[in-house]
Design an enzyme around this catalytic site. Sequence first.
Site, PDB file in Angstrom:
ATOM      1  N   GLY A   1      -6.023   2.622  17.776  1.00  0.00           N
ATOM      2  CA  GLY A   1      -4.701   2.467  16.715  1.00  0.00           C
ATOM      3  C   GLY A   1      -3.975   3.108  16.198  1.00  0.00           C
ATOM      4  O   GLY A   1      -4.620   4.896  16.664  1.00  0.00           O
TER       5      GLY A   1
ATOM      6  N   ASP B   1     -10.684   3.020   1.308  1.00  0.00           N
ATOM      7  CA  ASP B   1     -11.081   2.836   3.106  1.00  0.00           C
ATOM      8  C   ASP B   1     -11.603   4.090   3.570  1.00  0.00           C
ATOM      9  O   ASP B   1     -12.210   3.700   4.447  1.00  0.00           O
ATOM     10  CB  ASP B   1      -9.836   2.481   4.197  1.00  0.00           C
TER      11      ASP B   1
ATOM     12  N   LYS C   1       0.745  -1.372   0.117  1.00  0.00           N
ATOM     13  CA  LYS C   1       0.309  -0.250  -0.205  1.00  0.00           C
ATOM     14  C   LYS C   1       0.898   1.289   0.046  1.00  0.00           C
ATOM     15  O   LYS C   1       0.791   1.906  -0.710  1.00  0.00           O
ATOM     16  CB  LYS C   1      -1.209   0.419   1.381  1.00  0.00           C
TER      17      LYS C   1
HETATM   18  P1  NAP Z   1      -1.168  -1.752  11.399  1.00  0.00           P
HETATM   19  O1  NAP Z   1      -0.505  -0.421  10.859  1.00  0.00           O
HETATM   20  O2  NAP Z   1       0.143  -2.851  11.830  1.00  0.00           O
HETATM   21  O3  NAP Z   1      -1.479  -1.451  12.984  1.00  0.00           O
HETATM   22  C1  NAP Z   1      -1.329  -2.475  14.159  1.00  0.00           C
HETATM   23  C2  NAP Z   1      -2.203  -1.141  15.592  1.00  0.00           C
HETATM   24  O4  NAP Z   1      -2.891  -2.385  16.022  1.00  0.00           O
HETATM   25  C3  NAP Z   1      -1.291  -0.295  15.970  1.00  0.00           C
HETATM   26  O5  NAP Z   1      -1.822   0.700  16.415  1.00  0.00           O
HETATM   27  C4  NAP Z   1      -0.874  -1.226  17.110  1.00  0.00           C
HETATM   28  O6  NAP Z   1      -0.441  -0.754  17.940  1.00  0.00           O
HETATM   29  C5  NAP Z   1      -1.888  -1.925  17.905  1.00  0.00           C
HETATM   30  N1  NAP Z   1      -1.744  -3.531  18.169  1.00  0.00           N
HETATM   31  C6  NAP Z   1      -1.625  -4.781  17.634  1.00  0.00           C
HETATM   32  N2  NAP Z   1      -1.867  -5.680  18.659  1.00  0.00           N
HETATM   33  C7  NAP Z   1      -1.923  -5.068  19.836  1.00  0.00           C
HETATM   34  C8  NAP Z   1      -2.280  -5.082  20.614  1.00  0.00           C
HETATM   35  N3  NAP Z   1      -1.694  -6.642  21.905  1.00  0.00           N
HETATM   36  N4  NAP Z   1      -2.618  -4.299  22.032  1.00  0.00           N
HETATM   37  C9  NAP Z   1      -2.906  -2.887  21.742  1.00  0.00           C
HETATM   38  N5  NAP Z   1      -2.429  -2.830  20.304  1.00  0.00           N
HETATM   39  C10 NAP Z   1      -1.927  -3.713  19.704  1.00  0.00           C
HETATM   40  O7  NAP Z   1      -2.023  -2.535  11.100  1.00  0.00           O
HETATM   41  P2  NAP Z   1      -2.959  -1.861  10.242  1.00  0.00           P
HETATM   42  O8  NAP Z   1      -3.196  -1.958   8.018  1.00  0.00           O
HETATM   43  O9  NAP Z   1      -3.892  -0.760  10.978  1.00  0.00           O
HETATM   44  O10 NAP Z   1      -4.738  -2.810  10.680  1.00  0.00           O
HETATM   45  C11 NAP Z   1      -5.360  -3.085  12.171  1.00  0.00           C
HETATM   46  C12 NAP Z   1      -6.250  -3.458  11.994  1.00  0.00           C
HETATM   47  O11 NAP Z   1      -7.072  -3.176  11.245  1.00  0.00           O
HETATM   48  C13 NAP Z   1      -6.195  -5.205  11.367  1.00  0.00           C
HETATM   49  O12 NAP Z   1      -6.784  -6.243  12.622  1.00  0.00           O
HETATM   50  C14 NAP Z   1      -7.080  -5.135   9.880  1.00  0.00           C
HETATM   51  O13 NAP Z   1      -7.258  -6.043   9.764  1.00  0.00           O
HETATM   52  C15 NAP Z   1      -7.940  -4.093  10.057  1.00  0.00           C
HETATM   53  N6  NAP Z   1      -8.120  -3.818   9.023  1.00  0.00           N
HETATM   54  C16 NAP Z   1      -9.696  -3.551   8.084  1.00  0.00           C
HETATM   55  C17 NAP Z   1     -10.264  -3.451   7.335  1.00  0.00           C
HETATM   56  C18 NAP Z   1     -11.478  -3.758   6.852  1.00  0.00           C
HETATM   57  O14 NAP Z   1     -11.477  -3.259   5.215  1.00  0.00           O
HETATM   58  N7  NAP Z   1     -12.324  -4.177   7.697  1.00  0.00           N
HETATM   59  C19 NAP Z   1      -8.995  -2.603   6.515  1.00  0.00           C
HETATM   60  C20 NAP Z   1      -8.170  -1.811   6.866  1.00  0.00           C
HETATM   61  C21 NAP Z   1      -7.652  -2.767   8.336  1.00  0.00           C
HETATM   62  P3  NAP Z   1       0.917  -0.035  18.393  1.00  0.00           P
HETATM   63  O15 NAP Z   1       1.607   1.035  17.606  1.00  0.00           O
HETATM   64  O16 NAP Z   1       1.493   0.055  19.565  1.00  0.00           O
HETATM   65  O17 NAP Z   1       2.068  -1.344  17.659  1.00  0.00           O
END
Ligand code: NAP
Length: 284
Positions: free
Chosen positions: A132, A107, A71
């Site tokens: 997040g 998104d 991305k």
């Molecule tokens: P990312 O860039 O890797 O960010 C991950 C986030 O989750 C960070 O804020 C991280 O905190 C936090 N995190 C991970 N493990 C954690 C824990 N055990 N406790 C507390 N915080 C935790 O991922 P992303 O792309 O933003 O995606 C995040 C989520 O959204 C994923 O589950 C993804 O599947 C979902 N998502 C869904 C859609 C949809 O269409 N439904 C679209 C996009 C994303 P730190 O900064 O402290 O590491």
Amino acid sequence: MHLSGKAVVVGLFGDPVKHSLSPRMQNAAIAASGLDAAYVPFHVTAEQLCDAVAGVRAMAIRGVNLTIPHKEAACRLVDEIDPHAKMIGAINTIVNDDGRLKGYNTDVLGLQNVLKTELGVDLAGRRVLLVGAGGASRAALVALGQARAAWVGIANRTRARAQQLLEDLAPNFPGTTFAHYQLGPSLASASSEPVDLLINATAVGLRDEAFGFPICACLRAGGAVYDMVYAAEPTRLIQEARARGLVAADGRGMLAAQGEAAFQLWFAVTPTAQVMRRALDQDE
Ligand code: NAP
């Protein structure tokens, strides 16, 4: 599926790609609209992305979605980027107009649409807690700012990342007040007034994890919870919200809504209502 010699090809670049639900939902929408087109998953590694994007031009592929890990890198390979995607620093959709590639981040629209249709939330003037600070949060912050939310608090496990996200993006939205918090039990008392909406944009819940404290205590009575995570069973967050009598929905609606926005960009046709969502809800 009957493809003619004039069939339009769209697809998905990702690594991994084989578990993606996008081919299922996009091809269901293509069939429902009677289009002479196909959506194809392509396994593209980070090293191959540049060649793969050149292939979009060379083979006149109408467009592609981009998923992990492409991305951000794909932003450097297109000719133009939509202003919202530029703010976020990530694109999830490319549209190819006669060899000129434009990148979008659907998104933003996907989240705005699903909050309205599934939770009945009109974001204008609302107080929102966004949990997040990763890529999904960046898109959510743009969606909230653009829709004129009154107040957005960002809570993250690594607070410095929430602060950085605000430094990067908040100046684009002078009509919204922003604050950042440490994600943890002190959250409910840290934010001054209860919020109307809580959005989980962390990975918490993907493997049945919970936040470890009653995070829904931040919400006012009658508030709403949107969990971007989707799993076979309702996540612990959704269970907590419903136990408190709050409305809640999981990430499948956003997945479908961002897909609908991409479909509209490629084909200039609105996909049949609920077709993508129903395709996601079907068993394999
Ligand atoms: P990312 O860039 O890797 O960010 C991950 C986030 O989750 C960070 O804020 C991280 O905190 C936090 N995190 C991970 N493990 C954690 C824990 N055990 N406790 C507390 N915080 C935790 O991922 P992303 O792309 O933003 O995606 C995040 C989520 O959204 C994923 O589950 C993804 O599947 C979902 N998502 C869904 C859609 C949809 O269409 N439904 C679209 C996009 C994303 P730190 O900064 O402290 O590491």
